[in-house]
Scaffold this motif. Structure first.
Motif: not given
Length: 905
Positions: A508-518
């Motif tokens: 499992a991985e949590a990944v940065y994107t340029n979407n609004v934050p979670s």
């Protein structure tokens, strides 16, 4: 105009709405939920007709009569519908309730057959609507409730745990007289507004603020050049090192559309907004990435290239905030290959937003001693204070943070979204400052539920016993990592631990994107991962032609089993305080078998169920302190740190004191959510209001009894063992010493604390029968059942309400709610286009409680605030799959997606 029977002279500004005019003239029962006519929180009667005051130009009220929730009853009492809502637990956070009661006050017998349509413009995010509907029917027709009215909070007789005690502020809430964050703003408070980025990823070359500063009424303009350089996380936990330090208050790099670029502080909102329009920002556009799979692929633009593992960012070059790659029992692929039966699938979940009716906001000022004071709509006042102290290098004693009643949270207010800027502006200007999110701000710069892709492979023998479990999870944390680590690990933990498999592998991985934050959201990752695992189990049951309830009985952990993490080691802090899953499975299965609503002709019917397990509080400690003080008049003052946002903890805490001390609730007062009141409280999250803060308060009350007895013994010249506490006083060998005679001027004070170092487990099972129209994709719930292992239920009506609210959010997330984001831009940042379920969307849920008592909880209680959400969507998805013979893999299961599935597209 006339407001609640009193004349009001006012001169509306051009374009001003009636809502803001009323609040400016003291009518704070009129709430702001959306300012778009979508939620009904601002409803008033205008010449006797219900209207959304945010849509009515203030000038149109000239010469007319306005009635707010505070004035529905001419004598200052309660309107019959308000009385019914108050006594019938028809509210939780209560922010929607004043407007709801205004709308409902106009309904009569002819409206009841079409009640859901009549309530279409009034949203409630907490209750699930059932108690509201019942209250309205009762106010029109007379009592219809199954269990009758609750015990009034002020009753003189002891109303301890186990009874449905009505919350103490109920009468004030329904009238809109209970204050929320912005109902008591200091005189002369400045208004803060924020300019958001139009770009998903850019570097700020320069900001020209000269024209903005020249706007009359503007006091200050702040940019990244003014802000502290220190990085932190908006997410709050007991240990600040649980979250990555990747956020700066105002940054020279923006990483999502809507991110703060500059802040304006002005005398009025109009001046602040005019100044925002005059700011000129020169951006250098940077490459952006929106797909989490692409974001972790070689060559993707790094979003936080300077962050390191010391900042709690696992691999910034791959945009990976956190990862877990572990397992036990051997080679999972080999175990799958040798299994008699295997199933696999990949499920994905979209973004959903908390949609609490009160938006984020904070008000700050300097008190008479020069201390920084922040009043905030927060679930975590103590953790907020501590982070402000870090940011501004202030000692704790120089900062006070407190929360009045909070208008909903669901995890979204376990963050710092406004308090940092307010504190900064107060410290810079020396004046009171207020910053309140708009509804659009909530979509642009708060946090969503983490979208996840969940791949599951299961192996089993011929009897259905699991032989292997393989889980692969990809979580999109958006532009910042607040809660990314905790949500990922928590989501994968109990969902895997629930089942006994000899071989387990988790990647499992949590990944940065340029979407609004979670961020944090009810269930904290379990809802997403549970969707995949419970759906895969349903596939396995179908393949083996096994009853899905029986498959869970075969494979679920049982009391006494070792509780293993994903890497196989036994959790030391998780213990079997009680076990109720077996009962929940039996209760849900039996209830589902009974008749429900009939399906329309031509619709397809299917049944589905899912189970979920959750630890009863957060790992690594959740600390609470409490005090109990006997006053000279014989009353008891309680103090806890827990915020009240519809979770009902303040009511249960008073019941705990009533049980321990044998006093009527009219002799017990409670203050809460104030950093000045107690030493520390981690916060109202992880369902800890009862299991941690409640235990601390229980300890304080037990200690108070002991101190009272010792004081009586000392005064009577006898041993404490010869004395006995009673609610009227202490019996001594020489007579009874009244409580009023024992407390000196300072009272008798006792403290209690709980560190939450041992956790128990709670279970929930949801089951539904649905009808699906293959021609339109509409899904109708025909039977809706939930079984909960809540331990000893301390306030049955409130606990039922928590479950109903969680199930309602689960239904919304399963069928309707999705924040649509394209190239980083939110396409539906309003309630009109984001489908918060209305009354017509939420059927009643039949709730059953397992008969358990937990060794760790106060009086045997378990937490039950967030766990009901988790099994709802997979149960509905499984029911749709069995109705159509084709399985949905993308949540929410919207009409369009279900229709396409039915058409084989």
């Amino acid at each position: 105009m006339d407001v609640d029977g009193a004349p009001v002279e006012a001169a509306p500004r051009p374009g001003q709405s009636l809502r803001t005019l009323l609040r400016e003239h003291g009518a704070t029962s009129v709430k702001k939920g959306c300012d778009a006519g979508d939620c009904g929180a601002c409803a008033v009667l205008l010449d006797g007709e219900p209207v959304h005051s945010c849509l009515v130009p203030a000038a149109r009220a000239d010469g007319r009569a306005v009635t707010t929730a505070a004035g529905l009853a001419p004598d200052g009492g309660l309107h019959p519908v308000q009385e019914a809502i108050a006594s019938g637990f028809g509210f939780q956070c209560g922010f929607c309730t004043p407007g709801m009661s205004v709308t409902a006050s106009c309904l009569g017998p002819d409206d009841l057959p079409d009640l859901d349509r009549r309530l279409k413009g009034s949203l409630c995010r907490c209750t699930g609507y059932r108690p509201i509907r019942e209250a309205i029917r009762e106010s029109v027709l007379g009592p219809v409730r199954e269990t009758g009215a609750g015990t009034p909070a002020g009753a003189g007789a002891p109303a301890g745990v186990g009874r449905s005690v009505v919350p103490e502020p109920a009468r004030r809430v329904v009238q809109g007289r209970e204050p929320y964050t912005f109902d008591e703003t200091p005189d002369g408070a400045l208004v803060l507004r924020v300019l958001g980025s139009p770009h998903p990823h850019a570097r700020i070359r320069s900001i020209d603020s000269a024209a903005a500063r020249a706007v009359p009424g503007v006091v200050a303009v702040y940019t990244h050049e003014d802000a502290p350089a220190r990085r932190y996380s908006t997410g709050r936990h007991e240990h600040r090192t649980d979250d990555p330090d990747d956020t700066r208050m105002l940054d020279d790099v923006v990483r999502h559309v809507g991110q703060r670029v500059a802040a304006v502080v002005a005398e009025t909102a109009a001046a602040a907004e005019q100044a925002l329009s005059r700011l000129r920002v020169d951006y250098e556009l940077l490459p952006a990435v929106f797909d989490p799979e692409e974001a972790r692929t070689a060559g993707a633009p790094p979003i936080h290239p300077d962050r390191t593992p010391d900042d709690r960012v696992a691999d910034a070059a791959r945009n990976v905030v956190a990862g877990m790659h572990t397992g036990y029992g051997g080679d999972v692929d080999a175990a799958l290959a040798s299994s008699a039966v295997t199933v696999s699938g990949t499920w994905s979940t979209g973004r959903s937003i908390h949609a609490q009716l009160e938006t984020h906001g904070a008000v700050g000022w300097l008190d008479d001693e020069g201390r920084l004071v922040i009043r905030s709509s927060t679930q975590v006042p103590f953790l907020t204070r501590d982070e402000l102290c870090v940011l501004f290098d202030l000692p704790r004693e120089r900062v006070r943070v407190y929360a009045p009643r909070v208008g909903g949270g669901f995890g979204g207010k376990q963050e710092i979204f406004t308090e940092d800027l307010v504190a900064f502006a107060v410290l810079r200007t020396g004046r009171p400052v207020a910053y309140e999110f708009s509804r659009a701000d909530e979509f642009w710069r708060s946090a969503m539920r983490h979208p996840m892709r969940v791949s599951v492979s299961l192996g089993a023998d011929e009897t259905g016993r699991l032989t292997a479990l393989k889980l692969d999870v990809l979580s999109d944390t958006g532009a910042y990592g607040n809660h990314a680590i905790g949500v990922l690990f928590h989501g994968c933990a109990e969902s895997v631990t629930l089942y006994r498999s000899p071989v387990v592998r988790v990647d499992a991985e949590a990944v940065y994107t340029n979407n609004v934050p979670s961020g944090a959201f009810r269930g904290y990752g379990l809802g997403q991962v549970t969707l995949g695992i419970e759906s895969a189990l349903d596939l396995l049951a179908q393949r083996l032609e096994l009853d899905p309830f029986e498959l869970r009985r075969l494979n679920a952990v049982r009391e006494g089993d070792p509780i293993r993490t994903a890497d196989g080691h036994v959790e030391d802090d998780l213990v079997w305080g009680s076990y109720g899953l077996d009962q929940c499975l039996d209760l849900a299965q039996g209830a589902l078998a009974r008749d429900g609503e009939e399906a329309p002709d031509g619709w397809l019917v299917g049944e589905g169920m899912a189970a979920a397990m959750i630890a009863t509080l957060a790992p690594r400690g959740h600390i609470a302190h409490a005090t109990a003080t006997l006053r000279p008049d014989g009353t008891v003052d309680l103090a806890t740190g827990t915020a009240e946002f519809g979770n009902g903890t303040t009511t249960v805490q008073r019941q705990i004191a009533a049980s321990v001390l044998g006093l009527g609730l009219d002799r017990i007062r409670l203050s809460h959510a104030d950093t000045d009141a107690v030493a520390h409280d981690t916060g109202a999250f992880a369902s800890a209001g009862i299991t941690v803060a409640g235990k601390a308060l229980h300890a304080a009350c037990v200690a108070l009894r002991e101190r009272i007895v010792r004081e009586a013994a000392t005064r009577s010249g006898c041993a404490a063992s010869d004395c006995a506490y009673t609610p009227d006083g202490v019996r001594t060998p020489t007579g009874v010493v009244a409580l009023e005679d024992l407390a000196g001027p300072e009272g008798i004070v006792a403290t209690g604390e709980e560190h939450g170092e041992r956790r128990s487990l709670a279970f929930n099972v949801h089951a539904v029968r649905v009808a699906v129209d293959p021609q339109t994709g509409v899904v109708r719930i025909l039977r809706n059942v939930h079984a909960a292992d809540a331990g000893f239920v301390m306030n049955p009506a409130q606990c039922r309400g928590q479950i109903e609210g969680g199930v309602a959010q689960g239904l919304g997330g399963a069928l309707y709610e999705e924040v649509l984001v394209e190239e980083g831009v939110v396409l539906n940042p309003a309630f009109r286009t984001y489908r918060v379920p209305q009354s017509a969307d939420i059927p009643d849920v039949e709730i059953h409680f397992a008969d358990t008592s937990d060794d760790l909880g106060p009086f045997g209680a378990k937490s039950m605030s967030e766990s009901p959400y988790n099994p709802v969507a997979p149960a509905i998805g499984n029911a749709i799959a069995r109705a159509l013979g084709s399985r949905p893999y993308r949540q929410p299961f919207t009409r369009e997606r279900v229709w396409r599935l039915a058409q084989g597209l």
